[in-house]
Design a protein around this motif. Structure first.
Motif, PDB file in Angstrom:
ATOM      1  N   VAL A  95       7.015   7.644  -0.327  1.00 17.37           N
ATOM      2  CA  VAL A  95       6.019   7.258   0.683  1.00 17.37           C
ATOM      3  C   VAL A  95       5.176   6.075   0.226  1.00 17.37           C
ATOM      4  O   VAL A  95       4.943   5.126   0.990  1.00 17.37           O
ATOM      5  CB  VAL A  95       5.112   8.466   1.007  1.00 17.37           C
ATOM      6  N   TYR A  99       4.683   2.466   2.206  1.00 13.19           N
ATOM      7  CA  TYR A  99       3.368   1.935   2.580  1.00 13.19           C
ATOM      8  C   TYR A  99       3.195   0.514   2.049  1.00 13.19           C
ATOM      9  O   TYR A  99       2.728  -0.384   2.763  1.00 13.19           O
ATOM     10  CB  TYR A  99       2.262   2.812   2.001  1.00 13.19           C
ATOM     11  N   GLN A 108      -1.122   2.560   5.989  1.00 15.06           N
ATOM     12  CA  GLN A 108      -0.308   3.773   6.048  1.00 15.06           C
ATOM     13  C   GLN A 108       0.766   3.694   7.136  1.00 15.06           C
ATOM     14  O   GLN A 108       0.935   4.603   7.945  1.00 15.06           O
ATOM     15  CB  GLN A 108      -1.180   5.023   6.220  1.00 15.06           C
ATOM     16  N   LEU A 110       4.570   3.870   7.812  1.00 21.46           N
ATOM     17  CA  LEU A 110       5.736   4.449   7.149  1.00 21.46           C
ATOM     18  C   LEU A 110       7.041   3.778   7.577  1.00 21.46           C
ATOM     19  O   LEU A 110       8.057   3.919   6.897  1.00 21.46           O
ATOM     20  CB  LEU A 110       5.792   5.949   7.441  1.00 21.46           C
ATOM     21  N   GLU A 128       1.341  12.064   1.193  1.00 24.60           N
ATOM     22  CA  GLU A 128       1.959  12.341  -0.108  1.00 24.60           C
ATOM     23  C   GLU A 128       1.552  13.688  -0.679  1.00 24.60           C
ATOM     24  O   GLU A 128       2.320  14.318  -1.414  1.00 24.60           O
ATOM     25  CB  GLU A 128       1.604  11.232  -1.098  1.00 24.60           C
ATOM     26  N   LEU A 209      11.885  12.820   4.995  1.00 31.50           N
ATOM     27  CA  LEU A 209      10.685  13.538   4.546  1.00 31.50           C
ATOM     28  C   LEU A 209      11.065  14.628   3.554  1.00 31.50           C
ATOM     29  O   LEU A 209      10.418  14.818   2.527  1.00 31.50           O
ATOM     30  CB  LEU A 209       9.959  14.141   5.748  1.00 31.50           C
TER      31      LEU A 209
END
Length: 330
Positions: A95, A99, A108, A110, A128, A209
């Motif tokens: 992540v 960013y 932020q 993604l 995170e 994810l």
């Protein structure tokens, strides 16, 4: 024959009504953004690490995650600097690196793909370190230029979830404008063509994810976004699927969705989607109403929701329920 003609008529009406109230688009056949990420050719030609870089088109998110885990911090950041459009959009990349790669597009972010109408995913909260993750999947007329509303929904959902959690700050919400949505009101809204591509992208996104160690998300799917979630349900990595203002999920009932996720549904009595016939004939229409008794979803209260696009309004019973789901409390 009369029954078939009636069904076809209602399906055409669906094409004219389903979606958002943002406007009218007489044309159909919107091209779904797909194919290699921008910068893929330069990425694949890069041999500076003395190892082959994962192909963004064919590598799974778990393979991408393993590749990045084997790199040094210096190597990771060099890839961010040299290939930001790939790193910033590649599911399975950590992540913080995504960013960093997408920093010019905002805080932020993604994912950011400016091709065509554009795709973007923005995060509210500390993703995170989140103990709970939610993803908002919007309906029609959403792209880079109109994604602020979805981002606002994400911020409101995250704020309400944090209020309900004892410690707070445990929930992160992603505003995922990550597929090509139908523009305006047209035939694209009555078919599953764009939703099929969106479902593939959503599945890969949630796999990403999972690959970086985040918890299974709750999906909050609005309007045409619920069609995307319905088609993605058998494969998507999710703990809950919540649909609101839904024209249908392209399934007769919860069993047909073939998922272990808990299915929730909400529809306001003041939502114009209630006037859309719940049919699916010859590829037109999206099928059963998820709030109908025979569908099998858990129906959430929505009597105080004033309109089709107001399910995330602070103070409504739906946002309160959504936040409880997002925080793992329902």
């Amino acid at each position: 024959m009369r029954r078939l003609r009636k069904a076809l008529t209602t399906a055409v009406l669906t094409a004219l009504l389903v979606g958002s109230t943002a406007g009218w688009a007489s044309e159909s056949g919107e091209s779904a953004l797909n194919g290699p990420l921008p910068g893929t050719a330069a990425w694949l030609a890069d041999d500076s690490l003395d190892k082959e870089l994962p192909d963004p088109t064919t590598a799974t998110p778990s393979e991408v995650a393993v590749f990045f885990a084997d790199l040094t911090d210096t190597q990771q950041r060099r890839l961010v600097e040299d290939h930001p459009t790939v790193v910033g959009n590649l599911d399975g990349v950590p992540v913080n690196l995504r960013y960093e790669a997408n920093a010019p597009a905002g805080d932020q972010v993604l994912a950011y793909d400016p091709r065509g109408r554009g795709l973007i995913a923005r995060v509210a909260g500390d993703l995170e370190n989140a103990t709970h993750v939610s993803v908002i999947v919007p309906g029609s007329d959403v792209d880079i230029s109109t994604s602020d509303r979805t981002a606002r929904w994400a911020a409101d959902l995250r704020a309400e979830a944090d209020l309900q959690e004892e410690a707070g700050d445990g929930t992160a919400v992603i505003a995922w404008a990550g597929y090509t949505t139908p523009p305006g009101i047209g035939l694209d809204l009555a078919t599953g063509r764009l939703a099929e591509v969106g479902a593939e992208r959503l599945t890969r996104f949630t796999d990403g994810l999972d690959a970086v160690g985040l918890p299974d998300p709750s999906l909050f799917c609005h309007s045409y976004g619920s069609v995307v979630c319905g088609l993605a349900a058998p494969e998507v990595d999710a703990s809950d699927i919540v649909v609101m203002g839904s024209p249908g999920m392209r399934a007769d009932d919860v069993t047909a969705l073939d998922t272990d996720a808990h299915i929730w549904a909400a529809k306001s009595p003041d939502d114009w989607i209630d006037r859309v016939p719940n049919v699916e004939v010859l590829g037109l229409g999206h099928g059963a109403d998820p709030t109908s008794p025979g569908f099998g979803a858990t129906v959430l209260p929505a009597d105080d929701v004033p309109a089709h696009d107001k399910y995330f309004t602070p103070g409504t019973s739906t946002l309160t329920a959504f936040a409880a789901i997002a925080g793992g409390g329902l």
